[in-house]
Design an enzyme around this catalytic site. Structure first.
Site, PDB file in Angstrom:
ATOM      1  N   TYR A  22       0.792  -1.227   0.000  1.00 44.33           N
ATOM      2  CA  TYR A  22       0.000   0.000   0.000  1.00 44.33           C
ATOM      3  C   TYR A  22       0.826   1.281   0.000  1.00 44.33           C
ATOM      4  O   TYR A  22       0.276   2.368  -0.094  1.00 44.33           O
ATOM      5  CB  TYR A  22      -0.943   0.008   1.208  1.00 44.33           C
ATOM      6  CG  TYR A  22      -1.883  -1.171   1.212  1.00 44.33           C
ATOM      7  CD1 TYR A  22      -2.936  -1.234   0.311  1.00 44.33           C
ATOM      8  CD2 TYR A  22      -1.702  -2.232   2.088  1.00 44.33           C
ATOM      9  CE1 TYR A  22      -3.788  -2.326   0.291  1.00 44.33           C
ATOM     10  CE2 TYR A  22      -2.558  -3.317   2.080  1.00 44.33           C
ATOM     11  CZ  TYR A  22      -3.590  -3.363   1.177  1.00 44.33           C
ATOM     12  OH  TYR A  22      -4.431  -4.436   1.152  1.00 44.33           O
ATOM     13  N   ASN A  72     -13.456   2.345  -1.605  1.00 46.96           N
ATOM     14  CA  ASN A  72     -12.497   1.285  -1.329  1.00 46.96           C
ATOM     15  C   ASN A  72     -12.980   0.636  -0.043  1.00 46.96           C
ATOM     16  O   ASN A  72     -12.724   1.135   1.047  1.00 46.96           O
ATOM     17  CB  ASN A  72     -11.083   1.838  -1.172  1.00 46.96           C
ATOM     18  CG  ASN A  72     -10.057   0.745  -0.970  1.00 46.96           C
ATOM     19  OD1 ASN A  72     -10.392  -0.383  -0.645  1.00 46.96           O
ATOM     20  ND2 ASN A  72      -8.794   1.092  -1.153  1.00 46.96           N
ATOM     21  N   HIS A  78     -15.039  -8.316  -0.310  1.00 45.84           N
ATOM     22  CA  HIS A  78     -15.108  -9.734  -0.637  1.00 45.84           C
ATOM     23  C   HIS A  78     -16.261 -10.481   0.016  1.00 45.84           C
ATOM     24  O   HIS A  78     -16.544 -11.611  -0.369  1.00 45.84           O
ATOM     25  CB  HIS A  78     -13.775 -10.401  -0.278  1.00 45.84           C
ATOM     26  CG  HIS A  78     -12.602  -9.599  -0.744  1.00 45.84           C
ATOM     27  ND1 HIS A  78     -12.331  -9.385  -2.085  1.00 45.84           N
ATOM     28  CD2 HIS A  78     -11.671  -8.887  -0.055  1.00 45.84           C
ATOM     29  CE1 HIS A  78     -11.268  -8.606  -2.198  1.00 45.84           C
ATOM     30  NE2 HIS A  78     -10.847  -8.291  -0.981  1.00 45.84           N
ATOM     31  N   ASP A  85     -25.810  -4.189  -0.903  1.00 51.32           N
ATOM     32  CA  ASP A  85     -27.213  -3.787  -0.929  1.00 51.32           C
ATOM     33  C   ASP A  85     -27.368  -2.284  -0.744  1.00 51.32           C
ATOM     34  O   ASP A  85     -28.270  -1.679  -1.334  1.00 51.32           O
ATOM     35  CB  ASP A  85     -28.004  -4.544   0.139  1.00 51.32           C
ATOM     36  CG  ASP A  85     -28.180  -6.023  -0.201  1.00 51.32           C
ATOM     37  OD1 ASP A  85     -27.886  -6.419  -1.351  1.00 51.32           O
ATOM     38  OD2 ASP A  85     -28.598  -6.784   0.695  1.00 51.32           O
ATOM     39  N   HIS A  98      -9.294  -0.123  -5.548  1.00 57.24           N
ATOM     40  CA  HIS A  98      -8.322  -0.797  -4.694  1.00 57.24           C
ATOM     41  C   HIS A  98      -6.954  -0.251  -5.054  1.00 57.24           C
ATOM     42  O   HIS A  98      -6.646  -0.084  -6.245  1.00 57.24           O
ATOM     43  CB  HIS A  98      -8.345  -2.313  -4.906  1.00 57.24           C
ATOM     44  CG  HIS A  98      -9.691  -2.907  -4.667  1.00 57.24           C
ATOM     45  ND1 HIS A  98     -10.163  -3.163  -3.401  1.00 57.24           N
ATOM     46  CD2 HIS A  98     -10.673  -3.240  -5.528  1.00 57.24           C
ATOM     47  CE1 HIS A  98     -11.394  -3.651  -3.499  1.00 57.24           C
ATOM     48  NE2 HIS A  98     -11.726  -3.696  -4.775  1.00 57.24           N
ATOM     49  N   SER A 100      -4.073  -1.778  -4.463  1.00 56.77           N
ATOM     50  CA  SER A 100      -3.268  -2.888  -4.982  1.00 56.77           C
ATOM     51  C   SER A 100      -4.028  -3.580  -6.115  1.00 56.77           C
ATOM     52  O   SER A 100      -5.233  -3.401  -6.279  1.00 56.77           O
ATOM     53  CB  SER A 100      -2.973  -3.890  -3.867  1.00 56.77           C
ATOM     54  OG  SER A 100      -4.156  -4.561  -3.475  1.00 56.77           O
ATOM     55  N   ARG A 109      -9.042 -12.564  -2.525  1.00 56.27           N
ATOM     56  CA  ARG A 109      -9.207 -11.174  -2.947  1.00 56.27           C
ATOM     57  C   ARG A 109      -9.708 -11.043  -4.384  1.00 56.27           C
ATOM     58  O   ARG A 109     -10.052  -9.956  -4.831  1.00 56.27           O
ATOM     59  CB  ARG A 109      -7.894 -10.414  -2.800  1.00 56.27           C
ATOM     60  CG  ARG A 109      -7.414 -10.304  -1.370  1.00 56.27           C
ATOM     61  CD  ARG A 109      -6.170  -9.429  -1.276  1.00 56.27           C
ATOM     62  NE  ARG A 109      -5.483  -9.590  -0.024  1.00 56.27           N
ATOM     63  CZ  ARG A 109      -5.814  -8.960   1.098  1.00 56.27           C
ATOM     64  NH1 ARG A 109      -6.823  -8.121   1.122  1.00 56.27           N
ATOM     65  NH2 ARG A 109      -5.128  -9.173   2.209  1.00 56.27           N
TER      66      ARG A 109
END
Length: 139
Positions: A22, A72, A78, A85, A98, A100, A109
């Site tokens: 990151y 993010n 996941h 929703d 994201h 990465s 992921r």
């Protein structure tokens, strides 16, 4: 234009944890760079480690006159059907981001439960993933 950038679980630890993934900049530093890049726009930043707070922010954003939401969700990406929703319930477009490249990482992921209700997905460009997402609303 007016945008909301939402960061989910553990992103408050950016610059501290997994710097090889990151980077060394904190979330506040990244947010400042994003805001500086879009000086003509109004950008609000929000971070929470709590799933329900993220859902509430997404829902309230629908009433806030935002042109778009950049999300993010972190690990919630996941498995959080609640966040999925919340996105599906609003008209404001959402771009999933994201920092990465999640597809080059662990198998778990690779699956996002929120992608199908988002306008698009951008990953793998570190802080620039956020910048690209905001730019996508201007196309």
């Amino acid at each position: 234009m007016k945008f909301l950038v939402i960061n989910g679980v553990n992103l408050n630890m950016t610059g501290v944890r997994e710097k090889d993934v990151y980077g060394a900049k904190t979330l506040d530093e990244i947010n400042a760079e994003i805001a500086a890049h879009f000086k003509a726009d109004k950008i609000e930043f929000y971070q929470s480690n709590i799933e329900g707070e993220l859902c509430a922010k997404i829902q309230s954003a629908a009433k806030g006159g935002y042109d778009g939401i950049v999300l993010n969700a972190g690990a919630f990406t996941h498995y959080s059907y609640a966040i999925r929703d919340a996105i599906a319930a609003i008209q404001t477009p959402v771009v999933e981001v994201h920092m990465s490249n999640v597809h080059a990482r662990e198998e778990f992921r690779h699956k996002s439960v929120i992608s199908e209700v988002c306008r698009g997905v951008i990953c793998g460009f570190n802080k620039n993933s956020y910048i690209l997402a905001i730019e996508s609303f201007k196309l």
